[in-house]
Design a protein around this motif. Structure first.
Motif, PDB file in Angstrom:
ATOM      1  N   GLU A 157      -4.033   3.114 -13.242  1.00  0.00           N
ATOM      2  CA  GLU A 157      -5.045   2.437 -12.430  1.00  0.00           C
ATOM      3  C   GLU A 157      -4.621   1.011 -12.108  1.00  0.00           C
ATOM      4  O   GLU A 157      -4.809   0.539 -10.984  1.00  0.00           O
ATOM      5  CB  GLU A 157      -6.393   2.449 -13.151  1.00  0.00           C
ATOM      6  N   ASP A 158      -4.042   0.333 -13.094  1.00  0.00           N
ATOM      7  CA  ASP A 158      -3.546  -1.031 -12.856  1.00  0.00           C
ATOM      8  C   ASP A 158      -2.429  -1.018 -11.817  1.00  0.00           C
ATOM      9  O   ASP A 158      -2.383  -1.878 -10.923  1.00  0.00           O
ATOM     10  CB  ASP A 158      -3.037  -1.659 -14.158  1.00  0.00           C
ATOM     11  N   GLU A 159      -1.530  -0.033 -11.929  1.00  0.00           N
ATOM     12  CA  GLU A 159      -0.439   0.079 -10.972  1.00  0.00           C
ATOM     13  C   GLU A 159      -0.976   0.394  -9.573  1.00  0.00           C
ATOM     14  O   GLU A 159      -0.524  -0.172  -8.573  1.00  0.00           O
ATOM     15  CB  GLU A 159       0.540   1.172 -11.411  1.00  0.00           C
ATOM     16  N   GLU A 160      -1.972   1.273  -9.514  1.00  0.00           N
ATOM     17  CA  GLU A 160      -2.595   1.613  -8.230  1.00  0.00           C
ATOM     18  C   GLU A 160      -3.223   0.365  -7.601  1.00  0.00           C
ATOM     19  O   GLU A 160      -3.064   0.103  -6.407  1.00  0.00           O
ATOM     20  CB  GLU A 160      -3.659   2.692  -8.423  1.00  0.00           C
ATOM     21  N   GLN A 161      -3.931  -0.416  -8.402  1.00  0.00           N
ATOM     22  CA  GLN A 161      -4.569  -1.638  -7.907  1.00  0.00           C
ATOM     23  C   GLN A 161      -3.517  -2.613  -7.397  1.00  0.00           C
ATOM     24  O   GLN A 161      -3.679  -3.216  -6.331  1.00  0.00           O
ATOM     25  CB  GLN A 161      -5.417  -2.281  -9.016  1.00  0.00           C
ATOM     26  N   ALA A 162      -2.427  -2.752  -8.143  1.00  0.00           N
ATOM     27  CA  ALA A 162      -1.365  -3.668  -7.716  1.00  0.00           C
ATOM     28  C   ALA A 162      -0.740  -3.187  -6.412  1.00  0.00           C
ATOM     29  O   ALA A 162      -0.453  -3.997  -5.512  1.00  0.00           O
ATOM     30  CB  ALA A 162      -0.295  -3.774  -8.802  1.00  0.00           C
ATOM     31  N   MET A 163      -0.545  -1.869  -6.275  1.00  0.00           N
ATOM     32  CA  MET A 163       0.013  -1.322  -5.031  1.00  0.00           C
ATOM     33  C   MET A 163      -0.956  -1.526  -3.871  1.00  0.00           C
ATOM     34  O   MET A 163      -0.534  -1.839  -2.745  1.00  0.00           O
ATOM     35  CB  MET A 163       0.335   0.167  -5.212  1.00  0.00           C
ATOM     36  N   ALA A 182      -0.169  -3.544  -0.572  1.00  0.00           N
ATOM     37  CA  ALA A 182      -0.304  -2.907   0.742  1.00  0.00           C
ATOM     38  C   ALA A 182      -1.221  -3.722   1.648  1.00  0.00           C
ATOM     39  O   ALA A 182      -0.941  -3.890   2.851  1.00  0.00           O
ATOM     40  CB  ALA A 182      -0.835  -1.479   0.584  1.00  0.00           C
ATOM     41  N   GLU A 183      -2.327  -4.244   1.103  1.00  0.00           N
ATOM     42  CA  GLU A 183      -3.227  -5.071   1.905  1.00  0.00           C
ATOM     43  C   GLU A 183      -2.537  -6.353   2.351  1.00  0.00           C
ATOM     44  O   GLU A 183      -2.725  -6.795   3.493  1.00  0.00           O
ATOM     45  CB  GLU A 183      -4.504  -5.373   1.122  1.00  0.00           C
ATOM     46  N   ASP A 184      -1.745  -6.943   1.465  1.00  0.00           N
ATOM     47  CA  ASP A 184      -0.991  -8.146   1.838  1.00  0.00           C
ATOM     48  C   ASP A 184      -0.008  -7.834   2.959  1.00  0.00           C
ATOM     49  O   ASP A 184       0.106  -8.592   3.936  1.00  0.00           O
ATOM     50  CB  ASP A 184      -0.228  -8.710   0.633  1.00  0.00           C
ATOM     51  N   GLU A 185       0.696  -6.717   2.824  1.00  0.00           N
ATOM     52  CA  GLU A 185       1.664  -6.323   3.853  1.00  0.00           C
ATOM     53  C   GLU A 185       0.945  -6.041   5.173  1.00  0.00           C
ATOM     54  O   GLU A 185       1.422  -6.450   6.244  1.00  0.00           O
ATOM     55  CB  GLU A 185       2.445  -5.083   3.382  1.00  0.00           C
ATOM     56  N   ALA A 186      -0.193  -5.361   5.127  1.00  0.00           N
ATOM     57  CA  ALA A 186      -0.965  -5.089   6.350  1.00  0.00           C
ATOM     58  C   ALA A 186      -1.424  -6.394   6.987  1.00  0.00           C
ATOM     59  O   ALA A 186      -1.409  -6.543   8.226  1.00  0.00           O
ATOM     60  CB  ALA A 186      -2.163  -4.197   6.028  1.00  0.00           C
TER      61      ALA A 186
END
Length: 144
Positions: free
Chosen positions: A97-103, A107-111
């Motif tokens: 879950e932590d890894e998912e949140q970090a991803m 992804a939001e930063d990249e978008a």
């Protein structure tokens, strides 16, 4: 008991080297001399046998105790295994879950960077496209 030198004198060669002749002639006297020594050794032999038997008994007790302890540890491990599995699974789920949140954040930063780059480029592209269309329209109107 005779002195060591006297005892050894009996076995000294009596003549020129040759066939073995160094055997005491008084066989019974030698047996009588050695009997107290062997009697003392008998006590030592009995003590050795008792010590060896006690060591074997102690080894059996220690081995039995170690087997019981090992069996207890195995039983305890089997009893604790489900709880450990549950704890490890929960920890792995939290890590996922932590890894998912970090991803998701990445992804939001990249978008956001892509939107910003698109917005910056969009004005120039719209101006360029408008210019191309205007030029095409001008050519179309100018042609009879």
């Amino acid at each position: 008991m005779p002195a060591l030198h006297d005892l050894l004198q009996r076995f000294r060669a009596a003549g020129a080297p040759g066939p073995a002749a160094a055997v005491p002639s008084e066989r019974r006297a030698v047996e009588d001399e050695l009997e107290p020594v062997f009697a003392r050794l008998e006590g030592a032999e009995q003590e050795r046998l008792r010590t060896v038997a006690a060591a074997h008994d102690q080894a059996r007790r220690i081995t039995g105790s170690a087997r019981e302890q090992a069996a207890g540890l195995v039983e305890q491990a089997r009893a604790e295994a489900p709880a450990e599995r549950t704890a490890v699974a929960a920890e792995m789920l939290r890590a996922a879950e932590d890894e998912e949140q970090a991803m998701r954040v990445a992804a939001e930063d990249e978008a956001g960077r892509i939107r910003e780059a698109a917005s910056t480029r969009m004005d120039g592209l719209v101006t360029r496209a408008t210019g191309i269309v205007a030029g095409f329209l001008d050519e179309t109107r100018a042609s009879p």
